[in-house]
Write a protein that holds these residues in place. Structure first.
Motif, PDB file in Angstrom:
ATOM      1  N   GLY A  64       0.824  -1.215   0.000  1.00 22.93           N
ATOM      2  CA  GLY A  64       0.000   0.000   0.000  1.00 22.93           C
ATOM      3  C   GLY A  64       0.853   1.257   0.000  1.00 22.93           C
ATOM      4  N   LEU A  65       1.965   1.210   0.697  1.00 21.48           N
ATOM      5  CA  LEU A  65       2.850   2.373   0.739  1.00 21.48           C
ATOM      6  C   LEU A  65       3.484   2.597  -0.640  1.00 21.48           C
ATOM      7  CD1 LEU A  65       4.272   4.640   2.194  1.00 21.48           C
ATOM      8  CD2 LEU A  65       5.936   3.000   3.042  1.00 21.48           C
ATOM      9  N   LEU A  66       3.877   1.506  -1.303  1.00 21.74           N
ATOM     10  CA  LEU A  66       4.462   1.664  -2.637  1.00 21.74           C
ATOM     11  C   LEU A  66       3.397   2.113  -3.641  1.00 21.74           C
ATOM     12  CD1 LEU A  66       6.983  -1.299  -2.594  1.00 21.74           C
ATOM     13  CD2 LEU A  66       7.343   1.118  -2.051  1.00 21.74           C
ATOM     14  N   ARG A  67       2.151   1.738  -3.386  1.00 22.81           N
ATOM     15  CA  ARG A  67       1.040   2.242  -4.207  1.00 22.81           C
ATOM     16  C   ARG A  67       0.918   3.756  -4.023  1.00 22.81           C
ATOM     17  NH1 ARG A  67      -1.734   3.751  -7.634  1.00 22.81           N
ATOM     18  NH2 ARG A  67      -3.903   3.322  -8.066  1.00 22.81           N
ATOM     19  N   GLU A  68       1.092   4.230  -2.779  1.00 17.81           N
ATOM     20  CA  GLU A  68       1.039   5.687  -2.528  1.00 17.81           C
ATOM     21  C   GLU A  68       2.153   6.403  -3.278  1.00 17.81           C
ATOM     22  OE1 GLU A  68      -1.348   7.295  -1.189  1.00 17.81           O
ATOM     23  OE2 GLU A  68      -2.314   5.587  -0.251  1.00 17.81           O
ATOM     24  N   VAL A  69       3.368   5.825  -3.225  1.00 18.73           N
ATOM     25  CA  VAL A  69       4.510   6.456  -3.914  1.00 18.73           C
ATOM     26  C   VAL A  69       4.164   6.602  -5.391  1.00 18.73           C
ATOM     27  CG1 VAL A  69       6.900   6.100  -4.656  1.00 18.73           C
ATOM     28  CG2 VAL A  69       6.246   5.616  -2.280  1.00 18.73           C
ATOM     29  N   GLN A  70       3.640   5.526  -5.962  1.00 18.57           N
ATOM     30  CA  GLN A  70       3.324   5.528  -7.394  1.00 18.57           C
ATOM     31  C   GLN A  70       2.242   6.559  -7.725  1.00 18.57           C
ATOM     32  OE1 GLN A  70       2.912   1.464  -9.374  1.00 18.57           O
ATOM     33  NE2 GLN A  70       1.050   2.491  -9.997  1.00 18.57           N
ATOM     34  N   ARG A  71       1.201   6.561  -6.932  1.00 12.68           N
ATOM     35  CA  ARG A  71       0.083   7.476  -7.172  1.00 12.68           C
ATOM     36  C   ARG A  71       0.507   8.940  -6.994  1.00 12.68           C
ATOM     37  NH1 ARG A  71      -4.885   8.826  -9.248  1.00 12.68           N
ATOM     38  NH2 ARG A  71      -5.648  10.522  -7.986  1.00 12.68           N
ATOM     39  N   HIS A  72       1.301   9.183  -5.952  1.00 13.79           N
ATOM     40  CA  HIS A  72       1.745  10.562  -5.718  1.00 13.79           C
ATOM     41  C   HIS A  72       2.707  11.019  -6.814  1.00 13.79           C
ATOM     42  CE1 HIS A  72      -0.086  10.165  -1.703  1.00 13.79           C
ATOM     43  NE2 HIS A  72      -0.093  11.473  -1.708  1.00 13.79           N
ATOM     44  N   TYR A  73       3.521  10.116  -7.337  1.00 12.89           N
ATOM     45  CA  TYR A  73       4.412  10.501  -8.438  1.00 12.89           C
ATOM     46  C   TYR A  73       3.565  11.000  -9.614  1.00 12.89           C
ATOM     47  CZ  TYR A  73       8.280  10.404 -11.778  1.00 12.89           C
ATOM     48  OH  TYR A  73       9.235  10.763 -12.702  1.00 12.89           O
ATOM     49  N   ILE A  74       2.500  10.258  -9.913  1.00 15.08           N
ATOM     50  CA  ILE A  74       1.649  10.628 -11.050  1.00 15.08           C
ATOM     51  C   ILE A  74       0.966  11.987 -10.800  1.00 15.08           C
ATOM     52  CG2 ILE A  74      -0.500   9.970 -12.255  1.00 15.08           C
ATOM     53  CD1 ILE A  74       1.830   8.274 -13.149  1.00 15.08           C
ATOM     54  N   THR A  75       0.464  12.209  -9.586  1.00 19.18           N
ATOM     55  CA  THR A  75      -0.200  13.505  -9.340  1.00 19.18           C
ATOM     56  C   THR A  75       0.839  14.627  -9.312  1.00 19.18           C
ATOM     57  OG1 THR A  75      -0.164  13.437  -6.918  1.00 19.18           O
ATOM     58  CG2 THR A  75      -2.081  12.471  -7.985  1.00 19.18           C
ATOM     59  N   PHE A  76       2.044  14.318  -8.806  1.00 20.34           N
ATOM     60  CA  PHE A  76       3.063  15.365  -8.794  1.00 20.34           C
ATOM     61  C   PHE A  76       3.510  15.707 -10.214  1.00 20.34           C
ATOM     62  CE2 PHE A  76       7.398  16.840  -8.871  1.00 20.34           C
ATOM     63  CZ  PHE A  76       7.153  18.081  -8.315  1.00 20.34           C
ATOM     64  N   ARG A  77       3.682  14.681 -11.030  1.00 23.55           N
ATOM     65  CA  ARG A  77       4.079  14.898 -12.429  1.00 23.55           C
ATOM     66  C   ARG A  77       3.060  15.815 -13.115  1.00 23.55           C
ATOM     67  NH1 ARG A  77       4.294  10.453 -17.289  1.00 23.55           N
ATOM     68  NH2 ARG A  77       2.071  10.457 -16.916  1.00 23.55           N
ATOM     69  N   ASP A  78       1.784  15.537 -12.879  1.00 22.95           N
ATOM     70  CA  ASP A  78       0.711  16.342 -13.454  1.00 22.95           C
ATOM     71  C   ASP A  78       0.806  17.801 -12.964  1.00 22.95           C
ATOM     72  OD1 ASP A  78      -2.292  15.728 -14.660  1.00 22.95           O
ATOM     73  OD2 ASP A  78      -2.270  17.409 -13.255  1.00 22.95           O
ATOM     74  N   HIS A  79       1.048  17.942 -11.660  1.00 23.94           N
ATOM     75  CA  HIS A  79       1.150  19.281 -11.075  1.00 23.94           C
ATOM     76  C   HIS A  79       2.348  20.033 -11.660  1.00 23.94           C
ATOM     77  CE1 HIS A  79       0.945  22.354  -7.938  1.00 23.94           C
ATOM     78  NE2 HIS A  79       2.246  22.213  -7.811  1.00 23.94           N
ATOM     79  N   ALA A  80       3.494  19.333 -11.789  1.00 27.83           N
ATOM     80  CA  ALA A  80       4.702  19.982 -12.317  1.00 27.83           C
ATOM     81  C   ALA A  80       4.480  20.418 -13.764  1.00 27.83           C
ATOM     82  CB  ALA A  80       5.894  19.029 -12.210  1.00 27.83           C
ATOM     83  N   TRP A  81       3.827  19.564 -14.559  1.00 22.20           N
ATOM     84  CA  TRP A  81       3.507  19.948 -15.937  1.00 22.20           C
ATOM     85  C   TRP A  81       2.698  21.241 -15.953  1.00 22.20           C
ATOM     86  CZ3 TRP A  81       1.395  14.454 -17.463  1.00 22.20           C
ATOM     87  CH2 TRP A  81       2.398  13.709 -18.096  1.00 22.20           C
ATOM     88  N   ARG A  82       1.582  21.184 -15.189  1.00 23.47           N
ATOM     89  CA  ARG A  82       0.643  22.312 -15.241  1.00 23.47           C
ATOM     90  C   ARG A  82       1.261  23.601 -14.724  1.00 23.47           C
ATOM     91  NH1 ARG A  82      -4.762  20.408 -16.032  1.00 23.47           N
ATOM     92  NH2 ARG A  82      -4.910  18.173 -15.711  1.00 23.47           N
ATOM     93  N   SER A  83       2.250  23.487 -13.820  1.00 20.56           N
ATOM     94  CA  SER A  83       2.883  24.690 -13.265  1.00 20.56           C
ATOM     95  C   SER A  83       3.713  25.410 -14.320  1.00 20.56           C
ATOM     96  CB  SER A  83       3.793  24.295 -12.098  1.00 20.56           C
ATOM     97  OG  SER A  83       4.970  23.665 -12.602  1.00 20.56           O
ATOM     98  N   GLY A  84       4.081  24.718 -15.391  1.00 24.93           N
ATOM     99  CA  GLY A  84       4.919  25.330 -16.439  1.00 24.93           C
ATOM    100  C   GLY A  84       6.399  25.230 -16.108  1.00 24.93           C
ATOM    101  N   ALA A  85       6.739  24.754 -14.903  1.00 20.21           N
ATOM    102  CA  ALA A  85       8.137  24.768 -14.463  1.00 20.21           C
ATOM    103  C   ALA A  85       9.032  23.821 -15.254  1.00 20.21           C
ATOM    104  CB  ALA A  85       8.209  24.418 -12.979  1.00 20.21           C
ATOM    105  N   LEU A  86       8.441  22.817 -15.904  1.00 25.18           N
ATOM    106  CA  LEU A  86       9.291  21.873 -16.648  1.00 25.18           C
ATOM    107  C   LEU A  86       9.681  22.409 -18.023  1.00 25.18           C
ATOM    108  CD1 LEU A  86       7.700  18.388 -15.816  1.00 25.18           C
ATOM    109  CD2 LEU A  86       9.447  19.663 -14.592  1.00 25.18           C
ATOM    110  N   GLY A  87       9.056  23.528 -18.423  1.00 28.00           N
ATOM    111  CA  GLY A  87       9.389  24.118 -19.732  1.00 28.00           C
ATOM    112  C   GLY A  87       8.445  23.685 -20.836  1.00 28.00           C
ATOM    113  N   PHE A  88       7.581  22.721 -20.558  1.00 30.26           N
ATOM    114  CA  PHE A  88       6.580  22.298 -21.560  1.00 30.26           C
ATOM    115  C   PHE A  88       5.330  21.853 -20.801  1.00 30.26           C
ATOM    116  CE2 PHE A  88       9.944  19.177 -20.875  1.00 30.26           C
ATOM    117  CZ  PHE A  88       9.254  18.131 -20.274  1.00 30.26           C
ATOM    118  N   VAL A  89       4.165  22.152 -21.387  1.00 25.82           N
ATOM    119  CA  VAL A  89       2.897  21.847 -20.719  1.00 25.82           C
ATOM    120  C   VAL A  89       2.031  21.034 -21.677  1.00 25.82           C
ATOM    121  CG1 VAL A  89       0.836  22.832 -19.605  1.00 25.82           C
ATOM    122  CG2 VAL A  89       3.010  24.051 -19.493  1.00 25.82           C
TER     123      VAL A  89
END
Ligand SMILES: C[S@@+](CC[C@H](N)C(=O)[O-])C[C@H]1O[C@@H](n2cnc3c(N)ncnc32)[C@H](O)[C@@H]1O
Length: 455
Positions: free
Chosen positions: A233-258
């Motif tokens: 379950g903890l590794l499931r959290e890591v995986q799920r949070h990575y996906i939501t963080f990736r989405d957040h980083a994209w939308r923030s524009g900070a990665l240079g591409f959205v």
């Protein structure tokens, strides 16, 4: 327990956009319930409507059926959404819609008229995370029968947990992608110390080995493969949070591409079943990344009107390279990247998404609903096997399969619970047969015991 960040949740980019897709799926079980209730004009309650995707979808499903309904929405005070305001306005074409301010935990006091349907999409993980952990969700499960009319329904939808008997089952997963190693190092200690989570038992310790030596997760090397032994379950959290963080980083524009994440360009499938698509994206002015990274992405893309289009697998690979650099900058103390990280951490980074497997969820709802005080003894159970649904997210699962040695399925779990009179042995028998394929024998025995408290 982390604080529910009403202001971060209310940012238009979140509730109105990022968390507002899949309206049809969010309204699916509400619509199914409306088709099955006896009332001509049912009273439907949605807890935590967010940006109103389900309200809009329910309105069009009712219109198609020539039906109407009275809809009551319950939303946390101070959470605002323009999308929801529009959805409420439009709902008037098929019935009435009123918005009550309050918490799911107080539903017994908030809802005055018995409900034919109560719907909660992506809500229980928030009640778990900010509203008292298991005690909070169990209390809600006990309250539901008190507000549901006889023969009513509870429509549940949330993040799919895991296909395992328990979230605490220990597994060994291997990580070698630099962005994932950095994320493990930054996220795991934060979640374990500040999040509401169930991983406190001696058996729940996270053990990370690099080059066969045990290292604290907060100090793992991002350049060396890590072998992690931890509760699934903890590794499931890591995986799920990575996906939501990736989405957040994209939308923030900070990665240079959205990437375009909503509307038709977000569904430019090359092969939908295998989750393979073309990603459409625009570039931003972010300038902290080496120019070569953006140049590389553009070199493998095609111009497409005012944006670019590229194979999704290549886009995901470029994203992970940018994310590794981004997370390095966060750890180095870069202010801009740190702000993006902190915004995400405050809004959702401490939440627990996977709190019960489907087996445990059905058991918990049945056992706790059977404890509700009421004139008649009732229970909430799915009445048919096809009231238990798993909807896979093929695009994410494809990415996870490519990047991780031990990917866990990314999906949503949906269950339509019927409000059943315990004295109705025929329907109860059908319900127990319906859950047999999902619930283990120990849990079936717990449900049976709860239904027969007198022995
Ligand atoms: C992740 S969003 C999901 C929104 C929407 N149901 C959907 O599926 O798109 C969670 C929603 O539940 C609301 N919420 C969180 N905790 C709540 C609580 N204790 N009582 C009522 N609503 C709550 C949030 O404000 C937000 O609207």
């Amino acid at each position: 327990m982390p604080v529910f960040a009403a202001d971060h949740k209310s940012t238009p980019a979140y509730l109105d956009t990022a968390a507002n897709a899949h309206g049809d799926e969010k309204a699916l079980l509400m619509a199914r319930s409306v088709d099955r209730v006896a009332a001509d004009r049912p009273h439907v309650v949605e807890i935590g409507p967010g940006g109103g995707a389900a309200v809009t979808a329910l309105a069009s499903l009712l219109r198609e059926r020539g039906r109407s309904a009275d809809l009551t929405l319950i939303e946390v005070p101070d959470v605002e959404s323009r999308g929801l305001a529009h959805a409420i306005e439009r709902f008037s074409a098929v019935g009435t819609c009123r918005l009550l301010r309050g918490h799911a935990q107080d539903i017994g006091r908030l809802v005055e008229r018995p409900a034919d349907v109560v719907s909660a999409s992506a809500l229980l993980h928030e009640v778990y995370s900010y509203g008292g952990g298991y005690a909070g969700i169990h209390s809600l499960m006990r309250d539901l029968p008190t507000i549901l009319a006889p023969g009513g329904f509870f429509a549940y939808r949330d993040v799919y947990a895991v296909r395992a008997p328990s979230l605490h089952e220990r597994v060994t997963h291997v990580y070698d992608a630099p962005s994932w190693l950095r994320f493990l190092r930054l996220f795991t200690p934060l979640y374990l110390s500040d999040g509401t989570h169930p991983y406190h038992h001696a058996q729940d310790e996270v053990v990370v080995r690099q080059d066969s030596v045990i290292v604290p997760v907060a100090r793992l090397q991002a350049s060396t493969c890590a072998v992690v032994r931890a509760p699934v379950g903890l590794l499931r959290e890591v995986q799920r949070h990575y996906i939501t963080f990736r989405d957040h980083a994209w939308r923030s524009g900070a990665l240079g591409f959205v990437p375009v994440l909503e509307g038709r360009p977000s569904a430019d499938w090359l092969d939908a079943r295998s989750g393979h698509k073309r990603v459409h994206y625009t570039v931003t002015a972010a300038d902290w990344l080496p120019r070569s990274q953006r140049a590389m992405l553009m070199a493998v893309s095609e111009p497409y009107g005012d944006r670019y289009a590229v194979d999704g697998d290549i886009f995901d690979a470029c994203t992970d390279i940018a994310l590794a650099a981004f997370l390095t900058a966060v750890e180095r103390g870069d202010a801009e990247c740190g702000m993006v990280w902190n915004d995400w951490a405050a809004r959702e980074g401490r939440e627990t998404y996977a709190y019960l497997t489907l087996d445990e969820l059905i058991t918990a709802v049945a056992v706790h609903s059977a404890e509700a005080s009421g004139e008649r003894r009732t229970v909430l159970l799915p009445a048919r096997a096809d009231d238990i649904i798993v909807r896979h997210r093929h695009y994410y699962s494809r990415y996870l399969r490519k990047r991780l040695a031990n990917p866990l399925a990314d999906a949503k779990q949906l269950v339509l619970f019927s409000h059943i009179d315990v004295a109705d042995s025929e329907i109860l028998g059908e319900a127990l047969a319906a859950v047999r394929g999902t619930c283990g024998k120990q849990n079936l025995a717990r449900v049976y015991t709860a239904l027969n408290p007198g022995g």
